[in-house]
Write a protein that holds these residues in place. Structure first.
Motif, PDB file in Angstrom:
ATOM      1  N   GLU A  38       6.946  33.046 -80.683  1.00  0.00           N
ATOM      2  CA  GLU A  38       5.720  32.249 -80.744  1.00  0.00           C
ATOM      3  C   GLU A  38       5.524  31.427 -79.468  1.00  0.00           C
ATOM      4  O   GLU A  38       4.411  31.313 -78.971  1.00  0.00           O
ATOM      5  N   GLN A  39       6.606  30.865 -78.931  1.00  0.00           N
ATOM      6  CA  GLN A  39       6.481  30.060 -77.717  1.00  0.00           C
ATOM      7  C   GLN A  39       6.171  30.933 -76.495  1.00  0.00           C
ATOM      8  O   GLN A  39       5.455  30.508 -75.594  1.00  0.00           O
ATOM      9  N   LEU A  40       6.712  32.136 -76.457  1.00  0.00           N
ATOM     10  CA  LEU A  40       6.508  33.005 -75.304  1.00  0.00           C
ATOM     11  C   LEU A  40       5.159  33.720 -75.325  1.00  0.00           C
ATOM     12  O   LEU A  40       4.518  33.887 -74.283  1.00  0.00           O
ATOM     13  N   GLU A  59       5.601  42.319 -76.340  1.00  0.00           N
ATOM     14  CA  GLU A  59       5.180  41.417 -77.419  1.00  0.00           C
ATOM     15  C   GLU A  59       5.131  42.153 -78.747  1.00  0.00           C
ATOM     16  O   GLU A  59       5.635  41.660 -79.761  1.00  0.00           O
ATOM     17  N   GLY A  72       2.592  33.104 -77.849  1.00  0.00           N
ATOM     18  CA  GLY A  72       1.583  32.416 -78.649  1.00  0.00           C
ATOM     19  C   GLY A  72       1.766  32.755 -80.114  1.00  0.00           C
ATOM     20  O   GLY A  72       2.438  33.731 -80.456  1.00  0.00           O
ATOM     21  N   ASP A  73       1.166  31.958 -80.955  1.00  0.00           N
ATOM     22  CA  ASP A  73       1.370  32.186 -82.383  1.00  0.00           C
ATOM     23  C   ASP A  73       0.263  33.004 -83.032  1.00  0.00           C
ATOM     24  O   ASP A  73       0.299  33.269 -84.211  1.00  0.00           O
ATOM     25  N   ARG A  93       7.580  41.233 -81.879  1.00  0.00           N
ATOM     26  CA  ARG A  93       7.020  40.811 -83.169  1.00  0.00           C
ATOM     27  C   ARG A  93       7.471  41.753 -84.287  1.00  0.00           C
ATOM     28  O   ARG A  93       7.744  41.315 -85.410  1.00  0.00           O
ATOM     29  N   THR A 119      13.943  34.897 -80.809  1.00  0.00           N
ATOM     30  CA  THR A 119      13.886  33.612 -81.503  1.00  0.00           C
ATOM     31  C   THR A 119      12.813  32.682 -80.952  1.00  0.00           C
ATOM     32  O   THR A 119      12.574  31.620 -81.521  1.00  0.00           O
ATOM     33  N   HIS A 120      12.157  33.101 -79.863  1.00  0.00           N
ATOM     34  CA  HIS A 120      11.103  32.273 -79.270  1.00  0.00           C
ATOM     35  C   HIS A 120       9.801  33.058 -79.071  1.00  0.00           C
ATOM     36  O   HIS A 120       9.041  32.781 -78.148  1.00  0.00           O
TER      37      HIS A 120
END
Length: 82
Positions: free
Chosen positions: A69-71, A3, A73-74, A7, A66-67
């Motif tokens: 936030e979905q993977l 993560e 969390g935001d 990020r 590209t995902h």
């Protein structure tokens, strides 16, 4: 760890207008290190097979980038600046 790295790479991609390192280019560079394939290393894949394997790896890493936030969390990671 994944993560945090994703990020960070996403932050790098946000500067792609200057660096030309958008998500796809970052995925191409990072994929062989993140998704190392023993098949490529031990069996001596020929050029085409090795290229296809790396292509699949880069698609997976680009998807994660590209995902994010979905993977994950935001919410920002603890201890990181906003």
């Amino acid at each position: 760890t994944l993560e945090f790295l994703m990020r960070h790479l996403l932050r790098m991609a946000s500067h792609s207008h200057t660096t030309n390192m958008h998500a796809r280019n970052l995925a191409i560079v990072w994929a062989p290190n993140l998704l190392r394939s023993r098949d490529i290393e031990t069996s001596g894949f020929n050029g085409t097979a090795a290229f296809m394997e790396v292509r699949v790896q880069s698609i997976v890493v680009e998807f994660i980038l590209t995902h994010v936030e979905q993977l994950f969390g935001d919410a920002p990671l603890c201890g990181t600046a906003p």
